[in-house]
Design a protein around this motif. Structure first.
Motif, PDB file in Angstrom:
ATOM      1  N   MET A   1       8.874  94.365  98.317  1.00 18.02           N
ATOM      2  CA  MET A   1       7.885  95.228  98.941  1.00 18.02           C
ATOM      3  C   MET A   1       8.401  96.660  98.904  1.00 18.02           C
ATOM      4  N   GLU A   2       7.507  97.579  98.657  1.00 18.94           N
ATOM      5  CA  GLU A   2       7.855  98.994  98.597  1.00 18.94           C
ATOM      6  C   GLU A   2       8.182  99.527  99.998  1.00 18.94           C
ATOM      7  N   ASP A   3       9.047 100.543 100.039  1.00 18.91           N
ATOM      8  CA  ASP A   3       9.457 101.118 101.320  1.00 18.91           C
ATOM      9  C   ASP A   3       8.274 101.644 102.129  1.00 18.91           C
ATOM     10  N   ALA A   4       7.343 102.305 101.462  1.00 24.68           N
ATOM     11  CA  ALA A   4       6.181 102.863 102.180  1.00 24.68           C
ATOM     12  C   ALA A   4       5.389 101.754 102.873  1.00 24.68           C
ATOM     13  N   ALA A   5       5.286 100.614 102.223  1.00 27.47           N
ATOM     14  CA  ALA A   5       4.561  99.485 102.822  1.00 27.47           C
ATOM     15  C   ALA A   5       5.324  98.936 104.029  1.00 27.47           C
ATOM     16  N   ILE A   6       6.653  98.900 103.927  1.00 27.09           N
ATOM     17  CA  ILE A   6       7.465  98.432 105.058  1.00 27.09           C
ATOM     18  C   ILE A   6       7.317  99.385 106.237  1.00 27.09           C
ATOM     19  N   VAL A   7       7.365 100.678 105.963  1.00 28.92           N
ATOM     20  CA  VAL A   7       7.204 101.672 107.035  1.00 28.92           C
ATOM     21  C   VAL A   7       5.823 101.522 107.675  1.00 28.92           C
ATOM     22  N   ARG A   8       4.789 101.278 106.872  1.00 26.42           N
ATOM     23  CA  ARG A   8       3.448 101.061 107.434  1.00 26.42           C
ATOM     24  C   ARG A   8       3.451  99.858 108.381  1.00 26.42           C
ATOM     25  N   LEU A   9       4.184  98.794 107.997  1.00 24.65           N
ATOM     26  CA  LEU A   9       4.266  97.626 108.874  1.00 24.65           C
ATOM     27  C   LEU A   9       4.897  97.995 110.215  1.00 24.65           C
ATOM     28  N   TYR A  10       5.951  98.817 110.187  1.00 22.61           N
ATOM     29  CA  TYR A  10       6.555  99.280 111.441  1.00 22.61           C
ATOM     30  C   TYR A  10       5.530 100.048 112.265  1.00 22.61           C
ATOM     31  N   TRP A  11       4.784 100.932 111.625  1.00 19.94           N
ATOM     32  CA  TRP A  11       3.798 101.745 112.332  1.00 19.94           C
ATOM     33  C   TRP A  11       2.676 100.888 112.890  1.00 19.94           C
ATOM     34  N   GLN A  12       2.374  99.780 112.226  1.00 18.94           N
ATOM     35  CA  GLN A  12       1.331  98.867 112.709  1.00 18.94           C
ATOM     36  C   GLN A  12       1.880  97.893 113.751  1.00 18.94           C
ATOM     37  N   ARG A  13       3.189  98.006 114.016  1.00 16.96           N
ATOM     38  CA  ARG A  13       3.900  97.131 114.964  1.00 16.96           C
ATOM     39  C   ARG A  13       3.821  95.672 114.528  1.00 16.96           C
ATOM     40  N   ASP A  14       3.882  95.460 113.224  1.00 15.15           N
ATOM     41  CA  ASP A  14       3.848  94.128 112.630  1.00 15.15           C
ATOM     42  C   ASP A  14       5.292  93.641 112.474  1.00 15.15           C
ATOM     43  N   GLU A  15       5.604  92.505 113.083  1.00 16.81           N
ATOM     44  CA  GLU A  15       6.970  91.974 113.035  1.00 16.81           C
ATOM     45  C   GLU A  15       7.428  91.624 111.626  1.00 16.81           C
ATOM     46  N   ALA A  16       6.501  91.541 110.695  1.00 24.38           N
ATOM     47  CA  ALA A  16       6.874  91.311 109.295  1.00 24.38           C
ATOM     48  C   ALA A  16       7.732  92.460 108.765  1.00 24.38           C
ATOM     49  N   ALA A  17       7.655  93.623 109.401  1.00 23.77           N
ATOM     50  CA  ALA A  17       8.470  94.772 108.987  1.00 23.77           C
ATOM     51  C   ALA A  17       9.953  94.431 109.049  1.00 23.77           C
ATOM     52  N   ILE A  18      10.353  93.759 110.098  1.00 28.00           N
ATOM     53  CA  ILE A  18      11.768  93.400 110.248  1.00 28.00           C
ATOM     54  C   ILE A  18      12.152  92.366 109.204  1.00 28.00           C
ATOM     55  N   ARG A  19      11.301  91.383 108.978  1.00 32.31           N
ATOM     56  CA  ARG A  19      11.589  90.359 107.960  1.00 32.31           C
ATOM     57  C   ARG A  19      11.726  91.007 106.574  1.00 32.31           C
ATOM     58  N   GLU A  20      10.816  91.912 106.236  1.00 29.36           N
ATOM     59  CA  GLU A  20      10.862  92.584 104.935  1.00 29.36           C
ATOM     60  C   GLU A  20      12.092  93.489 104.828  1.00 29.36           C
ATOM     61  N   THR A  21      12.429  94.159 105.919  1.00 26.80           N
ATOM     62  CA  THR A  21      13.622  95.012 105.931  1.00 26.80           C
ATOM     63  C   THR A  21      14.864  94.168 105.718  1.00 26.80           C
ATOM     64  N   ARG A  22      14.957  93.055 106.420  1.00 26.42           N
ATOM     65  CA  ARG A  22      16.100  92.155 106.294  1.00 26.42           C
ATOM     66  C   ARG A  22      16.208  91.641 104.857  1.00 26.42           C
ATOM     67  N   GLU A  23      15.084  91.247 104.284  1.00 28.56           N
ATOM     68  CA  GLU A  23      15.072  90.703 102.935  1.00 28.56           C
ATOM     69  C   GLU A  23      15.543  91.735 101.910  1.00 28.56           C
ATOM     70  N   LYS A  24      15.117  92.964 102.068  1.00 28.51           N
ATOM     71  CA  LYS A  24      15.406  93.993 101.079  1.00 28.51           C
ATOM     72  C   LYS A  24      16.748  94.695 101.295  1.00 28.51           C
ATOM     73  N   TYR A  25      17.162  94.870 102.561  1.00 30.82           N
ATOM     74  CA  TYR A  25      18.307  95.743 102.838  1.00 30.82           C
ATOM     75  C   TYR A  25      19.488  95.092 103.547  1.00 30.82           C
ATOM     76  N   SER A  26      19.443  93.812 103.842  1.00 35.06           N
ATOM     77  CA  SER A  26      20.534  93.228 104.636  1.00 35.06           C
ATOM     78  C   SER A  26      21.896  93.366 103.955  1.00 35.06           C
ATOM     79  N   ALA A  27      21.988  93.139 102.653  1.00 36.57           N
ATOM     80  CA  ALA A  27      23.285  93.253 101.966  1.00 36.57           C
ATOM     81  C   ALA A  27      23.805  94.697 102.018  1.00 36.57           C
TER      82      ALA A  27
END
Length: 186
Positions: A1-27
């Protein structure tokens, strides 16, 4: 998922934002935390705190480059955790080693007006770094911002560890001289 889409999820207060962040950036975030903390449990705590801090800061924050924003949060949280856990004695992390190397360039005392002094110092260091060749600046930042081990820096630049140590030493000496010329007492 693109960063802009992840940021939109945060702004929408969608908990999927954390899942997507973890998937893309945890390492990436674990590596930053590890370079400072050198402890798996502390790294996990710092990375989880990063997700929490990101959740609480977006909105109002709307980072243009999510990786840098998250990396900065992780770095700050990891340094805070490191300081809490090692108030008396510095341990064997890359953070401690890199701080030891910089001790003779920058003092760490608490003084009145420290915030202003730190901003002026930061601006002076930025000017100095901008005047360096790109390789030298990259090596310096990898060591003292990202706390990368010497062997990793050497391997990625095709240098020997000895050359990296020498380059860092000369850069620190140059920084010290530059800061003294700028009126900082070291």
């Amino acid at each position: 998922m693109e960063d802009a889409a992840i940021v939109r999820l945060y702004w929408q207060r969608d908990e999927a934002a954390i899942r997507e962040t973890r998937e893309k950036y945890s390492a990436y975030l674990r590596k930053i935390a590890w370079q400072i903390l050198a402890n798996h449990e502390d790294c996990e705590e710092s990375v989880n705190d990063t997700y929490f801090r990101a959740w609480n800061s977006m909105p109002p924050q709307k980072p243009g480059i999510l990786s840098i924003y998250l990396g900065k949060l992780t770095r700050q949280l990891s340094i805070d955790l490191y300081r809490r856990k090692t108030r008396v004695k510095r341990g064997g992390s890359e953070y401690a080693l890199s701080l030891t190397e910089l001790e003779d360039c920058v003092s760490g005392g608490d003084t009145t007006g420290e915030e202003l002094d730190l901003r002026l110092l930061g601006a002076a260091m930025e000017r100095y770094l901008q005047g360096l060749p790109a390789d030298t600046r990259t090596v310096f930042l990898r060591r003292y911002w990202f706390m990368d081990p010497l062997r990793e820096i050497a391997a990625s630049h095709g240098f020997t560890e000895s050359k990296v140590k020498s380059l860092l030493y000369r850069t620190r000496q140059g920084l010290r001289e530059y800061l003294e010329q700028e009126g900082f007492s070291l």
